[in-house]
Design a protein around this motif. Structure first.
Motif, short mmCIF file in Angstrom:
data_model
loop_
_atom_site.label_atom_id
_atom_site.label_comp_id
_atom_site.label_asym_id
_atom_site.label_seq_id
_atom_site.Cartn_x
_atom_site.Cartn_y
_atom_site.Cartn_z
N GLY A 197 53.64 55.03 76.02
CA GLY A 197 53.02 56.22 76.60
C GLY A 197 51.52 56.13 76.79
N LEU A 198 50.89 55.08 76.27
CA LEU A 198 49.46 54.88 76.44
C LEU A 198 49.21 53.59 77.21
CD1 LEU A 198 48.24 55.77 72.81
CD2 LEU A 198 48.21 57.25 74.84
N SER A 199 48.27 53.64 78.15
CA SER A 199 48.00 52.47 78.98
C SER A 199 47.22 51.38 78.25
CB SER A 199 47.22 52.90 80.23
OG SER A 199 45.97 53.45 79.87
N ILE A 200 46.68 51.68 77.08
CA ILE A 200 45.92 50.71 76.29
C ILE A 200 46.50 50.70 74.88
CG2 ILE A 200 43.64 50.12 75.35
CD1 ILE A 200 42.44 51.61 77.80
N THR A 201 46.72 49.52 74.34
CA THR A 201 47.29 49.38 73.00
C THR A 201 46.24 49.66 71.94
OG1 THR A 201 48.84 47.73 73.83
CG2 THR A 201 48.50 47.80 71.45
N PRO A 202 46.54 50.55 71.00
CA PRO A 202 45.58 50.84 69.93
C PRO A 202 45.47 49.71 68.93
CG PRO A 202 47.59 52.12 69.62
CD PRO A 202 47.75 51.37 70.91
N GLN A 203 44.33 49.66 68.24
CA GLN A 203 44.12 48.68 67.17
C GLN A 203 44.87 49.09 65.91
OE1 GLN A 203 39.79 48.58 66.76
NE2 GLN A 203 39.83 46.54 67.68
N THR A 204 44.88 50.40 65.65
CA THR A 204 45.48 50.96 64.45
C THR A 204 46.18 52.26 64.82
OG1 THR A 204 43.65 50.09 63.14
CG2 THR A 204 44.97 51.79 62.10
N VAL A 205 47.26 52.58 64.10
CA VAL A 205 47.93 53.86 64.30
C VAL A 205 48.13 54.53 62.95
CG1 VAL A 205 50.01 55.03 65.13
CG2 VAL A 205 49.09 53.07 66.41
N LEU A 206 47.75 55.79 62.90
CA LEU A 206 47.93 56.61 61.71
C LEU A 206 48.68 57.87 62.13
CD1 LEU A 206 44.52 55.76 61.82
CD2 LEU A 206 45.09 55.94 59.43
N LYS A 207 49.01 58.72 61.14
CA LYS A 207 49.76 59.93 61.45
C LYS A 207 49.51 60.98 60.39
CE LYS A 207 54.47 60.89 61.04
NZ LYS A 207 55.88 60.57 61.18
N ASN A 208 49.45 62.24 60.82
CA ASN A 208 49.50 63.37 59.89
C ASN A 208 50.58 64.32 60.39
OD1 ASN A 208 48.32 64.96 61.93
ND2 ASN A 208 46.37 65.22 60.87
N ASP A 209 50.65 65.53 59.85
CA ASP A 209 51.70 66.47 60.25
C ASP A 209 51.58 66.93 61.69
OD1 ASP A 209 52.85 66.37 57.75
OD2 ASP A 209 51.86 68.18 57.03
N GLN A 210 50.40 66.77 62.29
CA GLN A 210 50.16 67.26 63.65
C GLN A 210 50.32 66.18 64.72
OE1 GLN A 210 46.30 69.11 64.03
NE2 GLN A 210 46.60 69.63 66.18
N ALA A 211 49.86 64.96 64.44
CA ALA A 211 49.77 63.98 65.54
C ALA A 211 49.76 62.54 65.04
CB ALA A 211 48.48 64.24 66.32
N TYR A 212 50.00 61.65 66.00
CA TYR A 212 49.73 60.23 65.82
C TYR A 212 48.27 60.00 66.21
CZ TYR A 212 54.65 59.11 65.23
OH TYR A 212 55.92 59.03 64.75
N PHE A 213 47.58 59.17 65.45
CA PHE A 213 46.18 58.85 65.70
C PHE A 213 46.12 57.40 66.18
CE2 PHE A 213 46.14 62.48 63.14
CZ PHE A 213 44.88 63.06 63.12
N ALA A 214 45.82 57.19 67.44
CA ALA A 214 45.72 55.85 68.03
C ALA A 214 44.24 55.47 68.06
CB ALA A 214 46.31 55.84 69.43
N VAL A 215 43.85 54.56 67.18
CA VAL A 215 42.46 54.14 67.08
C VAL A 215 42.24 52.98 68.04
CG1 VAL A 215 40.62 53.35 65.55
CG2 VAL A 215 42.41 54.89 64.68
N MET A 216 41.35 53.19 69.00
CA MET A 216 41.07 52.21 70.04
C MET A 216 39.87 51.35 69.66
SD MET A 216 43.38 52.73 72.22
CE MET A 216 44.57 53.92 72.75
N ALA A 217 39.69 50.26 70.39
CA ALA A 217 38.61 49.32 70.11
C ALA A 217 37.24 49.86 70.49
CB ALA A 217 38.87 48.00 70.83
N SER A 218 37.19 50.78 71.47
CA SER A 218 35.89 51.26 71.94
C SER A 218 36.01 52.65 72.58
CB SER A 218 35.32 50.30 72.99
OG SER A 218 36.09 50.37 74.18
N ALA A 219 34.87 53.29 72.71
CA ALA A 219 34.82 54.59 73.39
C ALA A 219 35.24 54.44 74.85
CB ALA A 219 33.41 55.17 73.29
N ASP A 220 34.91 53.31 75.46
CA ASP A 220 35.31 53.08 76.86
C ASP A 220 36.83 53.08 76.99
OD1 ASP A 220 32.68 52.92 77.73
OD2 ASP A 220 32.61 50.73 77.63
N GLU A 221 37.52 52.51 76.01
CA GLU A 221 38.99 52.53 76.04
C GLU A 221 39.53 53.95 75.90
OE1 GLU A 221 40.17 48.06 74.43
OE2 GLU A 221 40.78 49.82 73.25
N VAL A 222 38.92 54.76 75.05
CA VAL A 222 39.35 56.15 74.89
C VAL A 222 39.23 56.88 76.23
CG1 VAL A 222 38.80 58.37 73.81
CG2 VAL A 222 38.86 56.28 72.43
N VAL A 223 38.11 56.70 76.90
CA VAL A 223 37.89 57.36 78.19
C VAL A 223 38.86 56.83 79.24
CG1 VAL A 223 36.22 57.65 80.07
CG2 VAL A 223 35.48 57.88 77.68
#
Length: 182
Positions: free
Chosen positions: A54-80
């Motif tokens: 579902g994401l066009s860029i593969t995250p470096q790390t994935v975490l999760k809480n009760d609300q969401a999955y957290f996809a940690v990207m390599a850079s702010a440019d990737e987030v944008v």
């Protein structure tokens, strides 16, 4: 969400399904401050295929809480630059997806996708920062953080960790004025 009460200091109290009890008040500098329970995400053992698809860029790390999955990207440019496939991410219900990275314009940047709960991308999301702020606080070793949400409208949020609470504030824009009679 259930509105509980308005106290003498003008603080509103709410009970929510996703993040528990929260309070809202206006600060002296006119920012609106929300106080959330700390919702720090935890690492996941197995990253769901739907998250990766579902994401066009593969995250470096994935975490999760009760609300969401957290996809940690390599850079702010990737987030944008990330493109989200809402139809695929919707299958992660009841969890939403936030993408985030360290940022040179603020402490961290994020975008919040919530197709599992009725929308595509939220412009500025206070509640997800109850998880983002504790994560980035640990990484950056600081308790006061400035966050940038990089949606098309975007916004700046000020986050502070205080005991088991996360204080999230920002400047609001008045869009409705009225009275409600119960």
């Amino acid at each position: 969400m259930l509105f509980n009460h308005l106290d003498c200091d003008g603080e509103l109290s709410f009970s929510t399904n996703k993040v528990g009890c929260l309070t809202v008040k206006q600060l002296a500098d006119k920012r609106i401050q929300m106080s959330f329970p700390n919702q720090a995400p935890q690492p996941v053992n197995k990253v769901p295929e739907a998250l990766l698809a579902g994401l066009s860029i593969t995250p470096q790390t994935v975490l999760k809480n009760d609300q969401a999955y957290f996809a940690v990207m390599a850079s702010a440019d990737e987030v944008v630059a990330v493109e989200a496939q809402s139809v695929i991410l919707k299958s992660l219900a009841p969890h939403d997806v936030v993408v985030t990275a360290n940022d040179d314009k603020s402490d961290f940047v994020s975008r919040y996708f919530w197709p599992a709960n009725g929308g595509d991308e939220d412009p500025v999301t206070g509640s997800i920062h109850a998880g983002l702020a504790p994560y980035w606080s640990e990484i950056l070793v600081k308790n006061e953080l400035v966050a940038r949400q990089a949606s098309s409208r975007g916004g700046i949020l000020y986050c502070q960790l205080e005991d088991d609470r996360v204080l999230v504030s920002g400047y609001g824009v008045l869009y409705l004025l009225g009275k409600i009679y119960v």
